[in-house]
Motif scaffolding. Structure first.
Motif, PDB file in Angstrom:
ATOM      1  N   GLY A 188       0.786  -1.223   0.000  1.00 23.85           N
ATOM      2  CA  GLY A 188       0.000   0.000   0.000  1.00 23.85           C
ATOM      3  C   GLY A 188       0.811   1.262   0.000  1.00 23.85           C
ATOM      4  O   GLY A 188       0.264   2.342  -0.102  1.00 23.85           O
ATOM      5  N   ASP A 189       2.120   1.153   0.092  1.00 18.95           N
ATOM      6  CA  ASP A 189       2.957   2.347   0.069  1.00 18.95           C
ATOM      7  C   ASP A 189       2.978   2.941  -1.317  1.00 18.95           C
ATOM      8  O   ASP A 189       3.063   2.232  -2.310  1.00 18.95           O
ATOM      9  CB  ASP A 189       4.399   1.985   0.436  1.00 18.95           C
ATOM     10  N   LEU A 190       3.000   4.240  -1.376  1.00 20.83           N
ATOM     11  CA  LEU A 190       3.213   4.904  -2.657  1.00 20.83           C
ATOM     12  C   LEU A 190       4.708   5.114  -2.817  1.00 20.83           C
ATOM     13  O   LEU A 190       5.352   5.672  -1.934  1.00 20.83           O
ATOM     14  CB  LEU A 190       2.500   6.254  -2.687  1.00 20.83           C
ATOM     15  N   TRP A 217       5.078  12.365  -2.835  1.00 21.15           N
ATOM     16  CA  TRP A 217       6.026  11.984  -1.797  1.00 21.15           C
ATOM     17  C   TRP A 217       6.147  10.478  -1.766  1.00 21.15           C
ATOM     18  O   TRP A 217       5.308   9.788  -1.220  1.00 21.15           O
ATOM     19  CB  TRP A 217       5.533  12.448  -0.421  1.00 21.15           C
ATOM     20  N   GLY A 218       7.169   9.953  -2.356  1.00 20.24           N
ATOM     21  CA  GLY A 218       7.355   8.508  -2.305  1.00 20.24           C
ATOM     22  C   GLY A 218       7.878   8.096  -0.937  1.00 20.24           C
ATOM     23  O   GLY A 218       8.756   8.740  -0.379  1.00 20.24           O
ATOM     24  N   PRO A 220       7.779  10.540   6.335  1.00 20.75           N
ATOM     25  CA  PRO A 220       6.727  10.042   7.214  1.00 20.75           C
ATOM     26  C   PRO A 220       5.755   9.176   6.426  1.00 20.75           C
ATOM     27  O   PRO A 220       5.615   9.330   5.229  1.00 20.75           O
ATOM     28  CB  PRO A 220       6.045  11.319   7.696  1.00 20.75           C
ATOM     29  N   ARG A 221       5.056   8.323   7.106  1.00 19.44           N
ATOM     30  CA  ARG A 221       4.026   7.508   6.463  1.00 19.44           C
ATOM     31  C   ARG A 221       2.687   8.181   6.717  1.00 19.44           C
ATOM     32  O   ARG A 221       2.265   8.308   7.833  1.00 19.44           O
ATOM     33  CB  ARG A 221       4.022   6.098   7.054  1.00 19.44           C
ATOM     34  N   GLU A 263       2.222   1.875  -6.593  1.00 21.00           N
ATOM     35  CA  GLU A 263       1.864   1.431  -5.261  1.00 21.00           C
ATOM     36  C   GLU A 263       2.401   0.023  -5.065  1.00 21.00           C
ATOM     37  O   GLU A 263       2.434  -0.772  -5.996  1.00 21.00           O
ATOM     38  CB  GLU A 263       0.346   1.420  -5.134  1.00 21.00           C
ATOM     39  N   VAL A 264       2.803  -0.276  -3.855  1.00 21.76           N
ATOM     40  CA  VAL A 264       3.300  -1.611  -3.585  1.00 21.76           C
ATOM     41  C   VAL A 264       2.107  -2.561  -3.491  1.00 21.76           C
ATOM     42  O   VAL A 264       1.199  -2.357  -2.686  1.00 21.76           O
ATOM     43  CB  VAL A 264       4.112  -1.636  -2.274  1.00 21.76           C
ATOM     44  N   HIS A 265       2.159  -3.599  -4.338  1.00 23.04           N
ATOM     45  CA  HIS A 265       1.014  -4.504  -4.422  1.00 23.04           C
ATOM     46  C   HIS A 265       1.219  -5.700  -3.514  1.00 23.04           C
ATOM     47  O   HIS A 265       0.361  -6.057  -2.726  1.00 23.04           O
ATOM     48  CB  HIS A 265       0.886  -4.923  -5.882  1.00 23.04           C
ATOM     49  N   LYS A 266       2.384  -6.302  -3.650  1.00 24.16           N
ATOM     50  CA  LYS A 266       2.657  -7.499  -2.856  1.00 24.16           C
ATOM     51  C   LYS A 266       4.132  -7.510  -2.504  1.00 24.16           C
ATOM     52  O   LYS A 266       4.961  -6.932  -3.208  1.00 24.16           O
ATOM     53  CB  LYS A 266       2.391  -8.753  -3.680  1.00 24.16           C
ATOM     54  N   ILE A 267       4.417  -8.216  -1.437  1.00 23.73           N
ATOM     55  CA  ILE A 267       5.827  -8.458  -1.101  1.00 23.73           C
ATOM     56  C   ILE A 267       6.075  -9.942  -1.279  1.00 23.73           C
ATOM     57  O   ILE A 267       5.373 -10.772  -0.707  1.00 23.73           O
ATOM     58  CB  ILE A 267       6.129  -8.035   0.342  1.00 23.73           C
ATOM     59  N   ASN A 268       7.051 -10.270  -2.062  1.00 23.39           N
ATOM     60  CA  ASN A 268       7.387 -11.661  -2.316  1.00 23.39           C
ATOM     61  C   ASN A 268       7.904 -12.285  -1.019  1.00 23.39           C
ATOM     62  O   ASN A 268       8.903 -11.832  -0.483  1.00 23.39           O
ATOM     63  CB  ASN A 268       8.478 -11.691  -3.388  1.00 23.39           C
TER      64      ASN A 268
END
Lengths: 307, 330
Positions: free
Chosen positions: A81-83, A201-202, A183-184, A146-151
Motif C-alpha cells: 500500500g505504500d506509494l 512523496w514517495g 513520514p508515512r 503502489e506496492v502490491h505485494k511483497i514476495n
C-alpha cells in the motif's frame, strides 16, 4: 511528536520507579527499537524500570507507546500500500524493473499486468503488448506506483500502477532524501501544494515535483466535455498536455524553491513532512532559491523544525 | 562526464532541465552563470583537539567541500609533499611540480560499466595538462642549479563527486593547498661549516644541505597567487530552438545531459589582460566553432567569481555550528 530526540544504543529514554516487589503499571509501553531494563537502586532500594534504546535513531512517542525509529538511511522496507516513486532500470519480457533506492538496493518489479493500458482496463495482455512495452516505459523513466505485494521468499516488492493517480512522471524534477526521513501518511500525492506545485512523496525517499495540473487548460475544459469520456482517458490527455507544455519562469522558480526546501530539511536530517516543507518555503520567500542552500541560510530556515 | 559517475535521467527530465536553463532558472533556482559556494578547510585554519594540523606528513593541505543538497557533495582532499631532488639536465634552473589525481570513486563505481584505464585517469590527465605548468614559478624551486631543486608533488584525492563540477573543485583545492604549503629554507652546509677554506659549494664532498628548522623562514611557493584558475563551461543543446546554452558550475544532473564541456585554464593576474593558458574539451558533442569565443569570454568573466565564492570553515562558528559537523571534519 514535538521534538526529535536522537539516541544511541544503551541510552536511557525514560525511566519509571516502582517499589520493590510490585509490578507497578508501566507509564510507558515499549515499541520497536527499545527494551526494558529493571535496575535496583541500592541506595533507596527501589526497583526502577528503564526504557533503553537498542538502535541508533529518533525517539517517537505516541501516547504511552515509545518507539525508536532506526536511522538507517539507505534501507527502505516496503509495506503493501505504500506509494513509491522509482526509476525504470530494465525492460524485461513481461515486466519492468524499477529501482526504488538508488543503485544499491534490490529492485522492485512492475509486471505488465500491473499497468493500465489504453483502451481497456481488463484486457488480456497479448504478445503484441509485450513487444510494445518500451513505448510505455523506457529505461530511465520515473514512475509513481503502489506496492502490491511483497514476495515472501526474497522480500522483493511487486508494484502496480492500476489507478489514475499512478503512472509515468514527466516534465518535473525529483529529489532523493533518506527513507528514514519520510513520514508515512494517508495521502502521498499532494496537488496544489502551496498552491504552486504538485508533489508526489514517495515513501522510499524519492520525491517528484512538477507543476500543478490544475493550471493547465485541459483541466477545466474537460469538465464541459461529454460525460462518456472515461476518466482514464481524460487523465491521459491531461498528462500529455502537461508533458508538452513548457513552464513559465515563475512556476519554475516555485518548483526550484520547493526542491530546495526539501534539500534544506534533508541536510539537517529533519523529517521531510509537507508541513515542514511549507514552513521552510514560506520563510524563504525573501531569499533567492539559489541562496537557500547556503549553510547559514539552511540553519536559519530549518530552525522551526528544531524548537 | 569527467568523473565517470553517470546519472541516468529520463528524457522528460532532461527536457525539463534544459528548458529551465533556457529560462535562466536551473534545477536549484540558480541562473546560468551562478556559482555555488564551496567550503575550504586548510591546514593553517583548523587544528584538531590536540593542536596538530590535520595532515602532519604533508607540507600543505586543503580540503574542499561543495555541497549542493543533503545527499550529494563533492569532496576533494589535496596534499602537497615537497622533497629535494636533482634537477633535469635540460632545465637545471627549475624545480618540478607533479599533480596526481586519485579518482578511486570512478574506478570502483558500480554505476559506470566501463572501468577501463581511460576513465580512471580522465580527471588526472585533464588536470595535469591544464594546471601543472601554470601553478607556480618553477625557477623559484631551485636551490643550487644543476644539483638541487625542490620537487613538489601535489596529490589530490576525490572522496566524493556527486555534486558535479569535479575539475573546478580540484583546481580550487590545489590552489588552496599550495597557498598553505611551506617550503623549508634550505642552505648548503658547506657554506656554513667551512668559513675559512675556499668555497666550492658544488663540490661532491660538500654537497650536504642543511635544513633550517626555523619555521618562520619557510616560504610559500612563489607565483601561487597568480596561478591559473580552471573554469568549466558546460554546453547544453536545446533541440526545440536549436540553440546552445552555456552553464557554469554544473551539477551532476546537468553534466549528465550536457552536450559537451570545455575546461579553460585562465591566467588572470592583476594589472594585465587575462590570458588563456590551456583549454580542453571533453564530451561527445561536436562543438560549433562560433561558440568558442563566447565560451572563453564566459570563463574569463567567471574567474573572479570563482576565486571569491568560498567560505573558510571555522570563520563563522557562531551560526554555522550545526552544519559544521557535516561540512567539516567528520
Amino acid at each position: 511528536m514535538t521534538s526529535l530526540h536522537l539516541v544511541v544504543p544503551g541510552q536511557v529514554i525514560a525511566s519509571s520507579s516502582s517499589s520493590v516487589g510490585t509490578d507497578g503499571e508501566d507509564s510507558f509501553l515499549k515499541g520497536h527499537g527499545t527494551y526494558l531494563e529493571r535496575v535496583t537502586n541500592t541506595s533507596t532500594n527501589e526497583a526502577e524500570q528503564r526504557l533503553v534504546a537498542s538502535v541508533v535513531g529518533i525517539v517517537h512517542r505516541v501516547n504511552k507507546l515509545i518507539t525508536v525509529i532506526p536511522a538507517s538511511s539507505g534501507v527502505y522496507d516496503g509495506q503493501v500500500g505504500d506509494l513509491v516513486v522509482g526509476q525504470v532500470t530494465a525492460v524485461g519480457p513481461t515486466r519492468w524493473k524499477v529501482a526504488l533506492c538508488g543503485s544499491g538496493q534490490r529492485e522492485a518489479q512492475l509486471p505488465l499486468t500491473g499497468m493500465v493500458l489504453p483502451g481497456g482496463v481488463q484486457r488480456v495482455r497479448t504478445a503484441q503488448d509485450q513487444r510494445d512495452m518500451r513505448q510505455h516505459l523506457q529505461e530511465g523513466d520515473w514512475i509513481s506506483a503502489e506496492v502490491h505485494k511483497i514476495n515472501p521468499n526474497d522480500g522483493s516488492l511487486l508494484l502496480h500502477t492500476r489507478s489514475m493517480r499512478y503512472g509515468k512522471l514527466s516534465y518535473g524534477t525529483h529529489t532523493c532524501v533518506p527513507p528514514a526521513l519520510m513520514p508515512r501518511r494517508k495521502n502521498h500525492y499532494y496537488t496544489d501544494f502551496l498552491d504552486q506545485v504538485d508533489v508526489v512523496w514517495g515513501v522510499n525517499g524519492q520525491i517528484w515535483i512538477q507543476r500543478k495540473l490544475s493550471a493547465l487548460q485541459g483541466y477545466h475544459n474537460n469538465v464541459a466535455q461529454a460525460e462518456n469520456d472515461r476518466d482514464e482517458d481524460r487523465h491521459e490527455r491531461l498528462r500529455q498536455e502537461h508533458a508538452s507544455t513548457p513552464l513559465l519562469q515563475d512556476d519554475r522558480m516555485a518548483v526550484a524553491r520547493v526542491r530546495n526546501a526539501i534539500e534544506c530539511l534533508a541536510m539537517v536530517h529533519a523529517m521531510v513532512t509537507p508541513e515542514h516543507v511549507e514552513t521552510v518555503y514560506r520563510q524563504s520567500s525573501h531569499l533567492r532559491p539559489a541562496d537557500m542552500l547556503l549553510p547559514d541560510n539552511v540553519i536559519a530556515l530549518t530552525a522551526c523544525t528544531r524548537q | 562526464m569527467a568523473s565517470g559517475l553517470a546519472l541516468q535521467l529520463s528524457e522528460s527530465e532532461k527536457l525539463y532541465l534544459i528548458d529551465g536553463c533556457a529560462d535562466n532558472c536551473r534545477l536549484d533556482g540558480r541562473e546560468r552563470e551562478d556559482i555555488r559556494q564551496y567550503t575550504i578547510v586548510t591546514s593553517s585554519e583548523t587544528t584538531s583537539a590536540d593542536g596538530h594540523p590535520p595532515l602532519m606528513l604533508s607540507n600543505g593541505s586543503a580540503r574542499l567541500i561543495l555541497s549542493s543538497s543533503g545527499s550529494t557533495s563533492t569532496h576533494i582532499l589535496c596534499s602537497v609533499k615537497v622533497e629535494v631532488m636533482t634537477p633535469s639536465q635540460s632545465q637545471p634552473n627549475q624545480g618540478n611540480l607533479i599533480v596526481h589525481v586519485e579518482d578511486s570513486l570512478a574506478a570502483n563505481s558500480s554505476l559506470s560499466r566501463k572501468k577501463n584505464e581511460e576513465d580512471r585517469n580522465r580527471v588526472q590527465s585533464i588536470i595535469s595538462e591544464l594546471l601543472a605548468t601554470n601553478l607556480i614559478d618553477l625557477e623559484s624551486l631551485c636551490i643550487i642549479p644543476y644539483h638541487y631543486a625542490f620537487n613538489v608533488s601535489v596529490d589530490v584525492e576525490i572522496l566524493s563527486g556527486t555534486a558535479g563540477s569535479i575539475i573546478d573543485a580540484c583546481c580550487h583545492a590545489i590552489r588552496a593547498a599550495l597557498q598553505n604549503t611551506l617550503l623549508p629554507k634550505v642552505v648548503p652546509s658547506s657554506i656554513v661549516n667551512d668559513a675559512g677554506t675556499s668555497m666550492d659549494p658544488v663540490g661532491s664532498s660538500s654537497s650536504d644541505l642543511m635544513l633550517e628548522s626555523d619555521l618562520s623562514l619557510a616560504q610559500t611557493p612563489s607565483g601561487i597567487d597568480n596561478a591559473a584558475v580552471v573554469v568549466t563551461v558546460t554546453v547544453c543543446h536545446r533541440a526545440l530552438t536549436n540553440s546552445y546554452l552555456l552553464l557554469l558550475d554544473a551539477s551532476l544532473e546537468e553534466e549528465a545531459c550536457c552536450f559537451c564541456q570545455v575546461h579553460v585554464a585562465v591566467d588572470a593576474r592583476e594589472g594585465t589582460e587575462p590570458t588563456i593558458c590551456a583549454l580542453r574539451k571533453t564530451g561527445n558533442g561536436s562543438l560549433p566553432w562560433e561558440l568558442l569565443p563566447e565560451i572563453t569570454a564566459l570563463a574569463v568573466k567567471a574567474v573572479p567569481m570563482a576565486k571569491s565564492s568560498f567560505r573558510v570553515a571555522g570563520s563563522s562558528r557562531n551560526n554555522a555550528s550545526l552544519l559544521q559537523t557535516q561540512l567539516d571534519i567528520q
